[in-house]
Design a protein around this motif. Structure first.
Motif, PDB file in Angstrom:
ATOM      1  N   GLY A 141       7.244 -16.631  10.375  1.00 33.24           N
ATOM      2  CA  GLY A 141       7.372 -16.015   9.051  1.00 33.24           C
ATOM      3  C   GLY A 141       8.034 -14.648   9.061  1.00 33.24           C
ATOM      4  N   ARG A 142       8.041 -13.988  10.226  1.00 29.75           N
ATOM      5  CA  ARG A 142       8.644 -12.645  10.321  1.00 29.75           C
ATOM      6  C   ARG A 142      10.155 -12.766  10.583  1.00 29.75           C
ATOM      7  NH1 ARG A 142       7.535  -7.896   9.580  1.00 29.75           N
ATOM      8  NH2 ARG A 142       7.805  -7.086  11.670  1.00 29.75           N
ATOM      9  N   PRO A 143      10.911 -11.683  10.360  1.00 37.97           N
ATOM     10  CA  PRO A 143      12.341 -11.723  10.691  1.00 37.97           C
ATOM     11  C   PRO A 143      12.531 -12.013  12.179  1.00 37.97           C
ATOM     12  CG  PRO A 143      11.834  -9.764   9.380  1.00 37.97           C
ATOM     13  CD  PRO A 143      10.520 -10.380   9.757  1.00 37.97           C
ATOM     14  N   SER A 144      13.560 -12.786  12.522  1.00 41.63           N
ATOM     15  CA  SER A 144      13.831 -13.092  13.932  1.00 41.63           C
ATOM     16  C   SER A 144      14.170 -11.819  14.684  1.00 41.63           C
ATOM     17  CB  SER A 144      14.998 -14.084  14.030  1.00 41.63           C
ATOM     18  OG  SER A 144      14.663 -15.272  13.351  1.00 41.63           O
ATOM     19  N   GLY A 173      23.277 -12.421  15.889  1.00 38.18           N
ATOM     20  CA  GLY A 173      22.247 -11.835  15.042  1.00 38.18           C
ATOM     21  C   GLY A 173      21.499 -12.804  14.142  1.00 38.18           C
ATOM     22  N   ILE A 174      22.065 -13.963  13.820  1.00 34.19           N
ATOM     23  CA  ILE A 174      21.282 -15.005  13.141  1.00 34.19           C
ATOM     24  C   ILE A 174      21.289 -16.258  14.017  1.00 34.19           C
ATOM     25  CG2 ILE A 174      21.684 -14.117  10.810  1.00 34.19           C
ATOM     26  CD1 ILE A 174      23.598 -16.512  10.359  1.00 34.19           C
ATOM     27  N   ALA A 231      27.032  -8.355   8.710  1.00 32.52           N
ATOM     28  CA  ALA A 231      25.762  -8.645   8.047  1.00 32.52           C
ATOM     29  C   ALA A 231      24.846  -9.443   8.973  1.00 32.52           C
ATOM     30  CB  ALA A 231      26.006  -9.415   6.747  1.00 32.52           C
ATOM     31  N   ALA A 232      25.409 -10.478   9.628  1.00 33.96           N
ATOM     32  CA  ALA A 232      24.597 -11.305  10.530  1.00 33.96           C
ATOM     33  C   ALA A 232      24.070 -10.462  11.686  1.00 33.96           C
ATOM     34  CB  ALA A 232      25.423 -12.473  11.058  1.00 33.96           C
ATOM     35  N   ALA A 272      17.651  -6.910  12.220  1.00 36.40           N
ATOM     36  CA  ALA A 272      17.315  -5.610  12.814  1.00 36.40           C
ATOM     37  C   ALA A 272      17.053  -4.582  11.710  1.00 36.40           C
ATOM     38  CB  ALA A 272      18.445  -5.138  13.723  1.00 36.40           C
ATOM     39  N   ASP A 273      17.866  -4.627  10.650  1.00 32.34           N
ATOM     40  CA  ASP A 273      17.678  -3.678   9.548  1.00 32.34           C
ATOM     41  C   ASP A 273      16.341  -3.900   8.840  1.00 32.34           C
ATOM     42  OD1 ASP A 273      20.008  -2.314  10.017  1.00 32.34           O
ATOM     43  OD2 ASP A 273      21.195  -3.382   8.498  1.00 32.34           O
ATOM     44  N   LEU A 274      15.984  -5.171   8.605  1.00 32.64           N
ATOM     45  CA  LEU A 274      14.698  -5.443   7.950  1.00 32.64           C
ATOM     46  C   LEU A 274      13.554  -4.823   8.751  1.00 32.64           C
ATOM     47  CD1 LEU A 274      14.839  -9.195   6.803  1.00 32.64           C
ATOM     48  CD2 LEU A 274      15.340  -7.136   5.474  1.00 32.64           C
TER      49      LEU A 274
END
Ligand code: AMP
Ligand code: MG
Length: 342
Positions: free
Chosen positions: A149-152, A179-180, A296-297, A302-304
């Motif tokens: 559920g958390r950002p990768s 990044g994704i 963006a990817a 990382a930004d989140l």
């Protein structure tokens, strides 16, 4: 348990391979995101991945290999069973951020595939990932190394934030390039179908195969509504404020709102929403990646996590066109926002 910090040097990677061989869990960098690796053929080891992540047991893992030959042992009928499309994609795009789904061989435990009779396989290009899989001397099942559920995670620090004390070791590599997560392509039907979009886009894959690759219908749905599958641009796919907590993935602690339109519209709307938030004592952060899906990817997850660490309550992010690579990026952005778009 104490989570051992390992470097990317040879002796540490050898040690990581031993941990995986003996049924342990090792987080490691790949070119997409950090993975949480276990012996894919050891049902007990794979079960402990689900536990460490808090991942629902019907969500299958991707099996990572370092040589094409290793694919033969994982799929029904071995390498001889591969069709022309699969051969072409493997020849052109492996190693790389492309996961292919085939009928599974009996040797692959059901727990690895979440009970499905198909298996998802990828050959990563990251040198550390490849060295680890070689040292492990077996295929490595590896979902993203975050709590479910958390950002990768795209840095070793992000992995430790979620997994310190829950896994045996983490290889402290650098930040992930892409990044994704990988594009997931189902190869079991007449036509390849994208189940998860990534930076290898529908258009790019279709070009390589000389025929149309399809999106799974669920990727074209906004919760509560169905978009015209012939479309795929921001204007046609966006619908205002569709909630639906059950669609929430990649979630930071902050609320996320996606704002569509030009840079100017974004700036003025973000300013209004930011001021409103401030009146309620909440702090808002603003993200605009322009029209650069690669940037963006690379930065988004990382930004989140960074904005969470800084204690922001609200993240306002500008949308980009849902075409090509932008389709994969927007899939992550929309999910992180729980489809809260305006
Ligand atoms: P993650 O490991 O977090 O990158 O997620 C792996 C993704 O691959 C999930 O979206 C899974 O549902 C998908 N996946 C893995 N194996 C299969 C399979 N056999 N069939 C369909 N999807 C799969
Ligand atoms: Mg994941």
């Amino acid at each position: 348990m104490e989570t051992i910090r390992l470097t990317t040097n040879e002796s540490d990677i050898r040690r990581a391979g031993e941990i995986i061989r003996s049924g342990g869990l090792v987080a490691f960098p790949t070119e997409t995101v950090y993975g949480l690796g276990a012996d894919a053929l050891n049902a007990g080891a794979v079960s402990s991945v689900y536990r460490a992540k808090g991942r629902p047991s019907d969500n299958p893992m991707i099996v990572h290999i370092a040589y094409v030959a290793a694919l033969g042992d994982l799929i029904k009928g071995g390498l001889d069973s591969l069709g022309g499309d699969a051969r072409r994609l493997i020849g052109e795009l492996w190693p790389g951020p492309l996961t292919l789904i085939f009928p599974k061989a009996d040797a692959v435990p059901d727990v690895t595939t979440g009970g499905l009779d198909t298996v998802a396989v990828r050959m990563p290009s990251n040198a550390t990932a490849r060295a680890l899989i070689r040292e492990a001397e077996r295929p490595v099942a590896a979902p993203s190394a975050n709590l479910s559920g958390r950002p990768s995670p795209t840095t070793a620090m992000d992995v430790l934030e979620d997994m310190d004390g829950r896994i045996d070791a983490v290889i402290m590599g650098g930040m992930c390039d892409v990044g994704i997560e990988s594009t997931v392509l189902d190869m079991t039907g007449e036509v390849p179908v994208i189940l998860r979009p990534g930076m290898l886009s529908k258009e790019y894959l279709s070009d390589i195969l000389g025929k149309d690759v399809l999106y799974d219908a669920s990727l074209l749905e906004i919760p509560g509504e169905t978009a015209d599958p012939a479309m795929g641009t921001a204007d046609t796919l966006f619908r205002p404020k569709s909630p639906g907590m059950k669609y929430k993935h990649y979630s930071p602690k902050a609320d996320v709102i996606v704002i569509r339109g030009s840079s100017e519209r974004f700036r003025s709307r973000a300013k209004e929403l930011g001021l409103e938030a401030m009146k309620d004592g909440r702090r808002a952060a603003v993200i605009d990646y322009g029209d650069d899906p690669d940037k963006a990817a690379h930065r988004f997850f990382a930004d989140l996590r960074e904005l969470d660490r800084q204690g922001y309550d609200l993240i306002l992010i500008r949308s980009m066109e849902q075409k090509g690579k932008g389709f994969g990026v927007m899939n992550r952005i929309l999910k992180s926002a729980g489809y809260d778009v305006e």
